[in-house]
Design a protein around this motif. Structure first.
Motif, short mmCIF file in Angstrom:
data_model
loop_
_atom_site.label_atom_id
_atom_site.label_comp_id
_atom_site.label_asym_id
_atom_site.label_seq_id
_atom_site.Cartn_x
_atom_site.Cartn_y
_atom_site.Cartn_z
N ARG A 58 0.82 -1.21 0.00
CA ARG A 58 0.00 0.00 0.00
C ARG A 58 0.86 1.27 0.00
O ARG A 58 0.57 2.23 -0.72
CB ARG A 58 -0.94 -0.01 1.20
CG ARG A 58 -2.14 0.92 1.06
CD ARG A 58 -3.14 0.68 2.18
NE ARG A 58 -4.38 1.36 1.90
CZ ARG A 58 -4.58 2.66 2.14
NH1 ARG A 58 -3.61 3.38 2.67
NH2 ARG A 58 -5.73 3.22 1.86
N ASP A 87 -13.22 -4.08 -8.24
CA ASP A 87 -12.95 -3.85 -6.82
C ASP A 87 -11.55 -3.28 -6.62
O ASP A 87 -11.34 -2.37 -5.79
CB ASP A 87 -13.12 -5.13 -6.02
CG ASP A 87 -14.59 -5.54 -5.87
OD1 ASP A 87 -15.46 -4.67 -6.10
OD2 ASP A 87 -14.85 -6.70 -5.52
N ARG A 91 -11.52 0.37 -7.54
CA ARG A 91 -12.10 1.20 -6.47
C ARG A 91 -11.09 1.39 -5.34
O ARG A 91 -11.00 2.48 -4.75
CB ARG A 91 -13.38 0.55 -5.94
CG ARG A 91 -14.52 0.52 -6.95
CD ARG A 91 -15.80 0.01 -6.33
NE ARG A 91 -16.86 -0.14 -7.33
CZ ARG A 91 -17.18 -1.30 -7.91
NH1 ARG A 91 -16.53 -2.42 -7.56
NH2 ARG A 91 -18.13 -1.36 -8.82
N GLU A 92 -10.33 0.37 -5.02
CA GLU A 92 -9.32 0.48 -3.96
C GLU A 92 -8.25 1.50 -4.33
O GLU A 92 -7.81 2.30 -3.50
CB GLU A 92 -8.68 -0.88 -3.71
CG GLU A 92 -9.60 -1.88 -3.03
CD GLU A 92 -8.97 -3.26 -2.91
OE1 GLU A 92 -7.77 -3.39 -3.24
OE2 GLU A 92 -9.66 -4.20 -2.48
N THR A 93 -7.82 1.49 -5.60
CA THR A 93 -6.80 2.44 -6.03
C THR A 93 -7.35 3.86 -6.01
O THR A 93 -6.64 4.81 -5.62
CB THR A 93 -6.28 2.09 -7.43
OG1 THR A 93 -5.69 0.80 -7.40
CG2 THR A 93 -5.24 3.09 -7.90
N ALA A 114 -9.66 4.96 -3.99
CA ALA A 114 -9.73 5.34 -2.58
C ALA A 114 -8.35 5.76 -2.06
O ALA A 114 -8.22 6.71 -1.29
CB ALA A 114 -10.27 4.18 -1.75
N LEU A 115 -7.31 5.05 -2.52
CA LEU A 115 -5.95 5.39 -2.13
C LEU A 115 -5.58 6.76 -2.68
O LEU A 115 -4.95 7.58 -1.99
CB LEU A 115 -4.99 4.32 -2.63
CG LEU A 115 -3.52 4.42 -2.22
CD1 LEU A 115 -3.38 4.43 -0.71
CD2 LEU A 115 -2.72 3.28 -2.83
N ASP A 143 -7.66 9.15 -3.32
CA ASP A 143 -8.42 10.14 -2.56
C ASP A 143 -7.66 10.60 -1.32
O ASP A 143 -7.74 11.77 -0.93
CB ASP A 143 -9.77 9.55 -2.13
CG ASP A 143 -10.76 9.46 -3.28
OD1 ASP A 143 -10.57 10.16 -4.29
OD2 ASP A 143 -11.74 8.70 -3.15
N GLU A 144 -6.95 9.67 -0.70
CA GLU A 144 -6.21 10.00 0.52
C GLU A 144 -5.05 10.96 0.26
O GLU A 144 -4.55 11.59 1.20
CB GLU A 144 -5.68 8.72 1.16
CG GLU A 144 -6.79 7.77 1.65
CD GLU A 144 -6.23 6.47 2.19
OE1 GLU A 144 -4.99 6.38 2.38
OE2 GLU A 144 -7.02 5.53 2.43
N HIS A 185 -16.55 2.83 -12.61
CA HIS A 185 -16.96 4.22 -12.48
C HIS A 185 -17.62 4.78 -13.73
O HIS A 185 -17.70 6.01 -13.90
CB HIS A 185 -15.74 5.08 -12.10
CG HIS A 185 -15.11 4.69 -10.80
ND1 HIS A 185 -13.97 3.91 -10.74
CD2 HIS A 185 -15.48 4.96 -9.53
CE1 HIS A 185 -13.65 3.72 -9.46
NE2 HIS A 185 -14.54 4.32 -8.72
#
Length: 314
Positions: A48, A68, A71-73, A75-76, A78-79, A94
């Motif tokens: 990560r 999935d 979406r995880e990437t 979200a990463l 976004d951080e 998306h």
């Protein structure tokens, strides 16, 4: 003394570069001198912290991942806040999501500009690219009512079916032809309906043939059930007018459109999309057909087009 200024290269990371679409995109980007393609150490591709560092270090990331994982990437990213890269998502995660621009540049006037200014672009599916290209202009012209019952049939080369399908065909264990998605819940239907401008869910019947790439998407129409009872010429004219300024999309007329036969591989290794109107005036019936390379305008070609737009390289 003469000094030269070295142009800064745009840095692009293909997350999932070992897959079919990822490999195609990487090959195409190798011919773009303004882009530097970055890769993560294979041993760290699930780390990560290493992934976050890669995202922070590039200008744009292309997601060639299962939904999935995509979406995880995201979200990463976004951080990372203001340090997040621009994103082109080649998954289906998306494509109808809020905040994402649909990456079919010729879909509507101003769509290329929307992609150019976007930070997040959903690359279209191969089948919907053909279906939307045929249906949306006719909906906007008032020839097809938004609630008209529409059926979309399509055949693709096996390269669009993922690793398992590719391996089966290349091993000679797959059937020469098959229909699939007969539960009528294919993952491309939501974007096909949304961006075609349809209020009634279309019936979509995909199929795969024993050839590596190439695609035909067809839409049969009873012209006497449509608003204003348009002629074949009316339908063709509406498509021609809609795409009159499109470099990669063309409406084929003349002898090629009257031959009554069309093979799927005619645009392989190109990024073009051809549209045809077949039929016979006295029958009041038409079959609209889109032809494209499912790995070209249907996937990697569209992704590179979107990358160039987003990075100002178009």
């Amino acid at each position: 003394m003469t000094t030269t200024t070295k142009t800064k290269l745009a840095r692009v990371f293909i997350d999932g570069e070992a897959g079919t679409t990822g490999l195609e995109i990487r090959e195409r980007l190798a011919g773009v001198p303004q882009i530097d393609v970055k890769s993560i150490d294979p041993a760290k591709r699930k780390d990560r912290a290493a992934r976050a560092e890669m995202l922070r270090d590039v200008d744009l990331v292309v997601l060639c991942l299962p939904d999935d994982a995509a979406r995880e990437t995201v979200a990463l990213a976004d951080e990372l806040g203001s340090n997040a890269p621009k994103i082109v998502d080649a998954s289906t995660a998306h494509r109808v999501a809020d905040g994402w621009v649909y990456g079919f540049a010729e879909m509507a006037p101003g769509q290329a500009d929307a992609i150019r200014s976007a930070t997040r672009v959903a690359n279209p599916g191969c089948y919907p690219t053909g279906g939307i290209a045929l249906i949306r202009p006719l909906v906007e012209a008032g020839i097809i009512e938004p609630d008209h019952p529409i059926t979309v049939n399509a055949v693709s080369g096996y390269s669009g079916g993922g690793r398992t399908m590719i391996e089966a065909y290349e091993a000679g264990t797959a059937p020469p032809f098959e229909l699939y998605g007969l539960g009528l819940e294919h993952k491309h239907v939501p974007e096909l309906q949304t961006y075609s401008g349809l209020t009634r869910r279309p019936i979509f019947v995909p199929s795969v043939g024993n050839f590596r790439k190439g695609m035909l998407v067809s839409v049969p129409l009873h012209l006497d059930t449509l608003s204003g009872r348009p002629s074949l010429a009316d339908v063709e004219a509406a498509l021609r007018d809609y795409y009159k300024n499109a470099a990669l999309v063309s409406v084929v007329t003349g002898s090629a459109a009257k031959a009554g036969r069309l093979e799927a591989e005619g645009l392989n290794d190109t990024d073009r999309l051809e549209l045809f109107v077949f039929g016979k005036p006295e029958l009041n019936q038409a079959v609209l057909v889109a032809r494209l390379d499912n790995l070209g305008k249907g996937a990697a070609g569209a992704a590179v087009q979107n990358i160039k737009l987003m990075l100002g390289l178009d």
